[in-house]
Motif scaffolding. Sequence first.
Motif, PDB file in Angstrom:
ATOM      1  N   MET A   8       0.861  -1.176   0.000  1.00  0.00           N
ATOM      2  CA  MET A   8       0.000   0.000   0.000  1.00  0.00           C
ATOM      3  C   MET A   8       0.896   1.224   0.000  1.00  0.00           C
ATOM      4  O   MET A   8       1.599   1.469   0.952  1.00  0.00           O
ATOM      5  CB  MET A   8      -0.918  -0.016   1.232  1.00  0.00           C
ATOM      6  CG  MET A   8      -1.918   1.091   1.247  1.00  0.00           C
ATOM      7  SD  MET A   8      -2.948   1.027  -0.221  1.00  0.00           S
ATOM      8  CE  MET A   8      -2.978   2.746  -0.617  1.00  0.00           C
ATOM      9  N   ASP A   9       0.859   1.960  -1.070  1.00  0.00           N
ATOM     10  CA  ASP A   9       1.760   3.087  -1.265  1.00  0.00           C
ATOM     11  C   ASP A   9       0.978   4.391  -1.124  1.00  0.00           C
ATOM     12  O   ASP A   9       0.113   4.697  -1.948  1.00  0.00           O
ATOM     13  CB  ASP A   9       2.388   2.974  -2.651  1.00  0.00           C
ATOM     14  CG  ASP A   9       3.416   4.039  -2.926  1.00  0.00           C
ATOM     15  OD1 ASP A   9       3.594   4.958  -2.099  1.00  0.00           O
ATOM     16  OD2 ASP A   9       4.046   3.958  -3.990  1.00  0.00           O
ATOM     17  N   MET A  10       1.269   5.134  -0.081  1.00  0.00           N
ATOM     18  CA  MET A  10       0.542   6.379   0.160  1.00  0.00           C
ATOM     19  C   MET A  10       0.836   7.414  -0.929  1.00  0.00           C
ATOM     20  O   MET A  10      -0.016   8.246  -1.220  1.00  0.00           O
ATOM     21  CB  MET A  10       0.876   6.930   1.552  1.00  0.00           C
ATOM     22  CG  MET A  10       0.413   6.010   2.677  1.00  0.00           C
ATOM     23  SD  MET A  10      -1.312   5.477   2.552  1.00  0.00           S
ATOM     24  CE  MET A  10      -2.145   6.923   3.113  1.00  0.00           C
ATOM     25  N   ALA A  11       2.003   7.355  -1.537  1.00  0.00           N
ATOM     26  CA  ALA A  11       2.302   8.279  -2.636  1.00  0.00           C
ATOM     27  C   ALA A  11       1.375   8.009  -3.819  1.00  0.00           C
ATOM     28  O   ALA A  11       0.935   8.939  -4.504  1.00  0.00           O
ATOM     29  CB  ALA A  11       3.772   8.152  -3.054  1.00  0.00           C
ATOM     30  N   ALA A  12       1.053   6.732  -4.049  1.00  0.00           N
ATOM     31  CA  ALA A  12       0.119   6.398  -5.126  1.00  0.00           C
ATOM     32  C   ALA A  12      -1.259   6.973  -4.823  1.00  0.00           C
ATOM     33  O   ALA A  12      -1.927   7.510  -5.713  1.00  0.00           O
ATOM     34  CB  ALA A  12       0.045   4.880  -5.315  1.00  0.00           C
ATOM     35  N   LEU A  13      -1.675   6.893  -3.564  1.00  0.00           N
ATOM     36  CA  LEU A  13      -2.962   7.497  -3.190  1.00  0.00           C
ATOM     37  C   LEU A  13      -2.932   9.000  -3.417  1.00  0.00           C
ATOM     38  O   LEU A  13      -3.911   9.580  -3.897  1.00  0.00           O
ATOM     39  CB  LEU A  13      -3.289   7.211  -1.724  1.00  0.00           C
ATOM     40  CG  LEU A  13      -3.901   5.875  -1.401  1.00  0.00           C
ATOM     41  CD1 LEU A  13      -4.182   5.770   0.089  1.00  0.00           C
ATOM     42  CD2 LEU A  13      -5.164   5.642  -2.187  1.00  0.00           C
TER      43      LEU A  13
END
Length: 118
Positions: A8-13
Amino acid sequence: MSGNQPGMDMAALGALAEPNRMQIVELLRDGPLTVGEIADRLGMRQPQASKHLKVLGDNGIVEARADANRRIYRLRPEPFRALDTWLGSFRRLMEERFDKLDDYLRELQEKERTEGPQ
């Protein structure tokens, strides 16, 4: 974000939070498109679409393949699977809370039935 949800990549979010990039992702749900097609459909200039596609690509959300002098973009499934897994942990938590609330309401109904109105 804690480290217990690998992938789960917060940068992707963060990349998806920008409205133009989210619109691009919505377009690409139906299949691969060129930069020009994306720009036309969203009513933006091609350099602006390319800038958003770069951010999406840098965050692993889209990938491009060259076809002659065009670049064709498509969604990568992995970040969406990771997002679904992450959201699934919240779904389970909410289902557990609703189950507890349901049990509590049943107890109250039973208590009212056996003790009568106060």
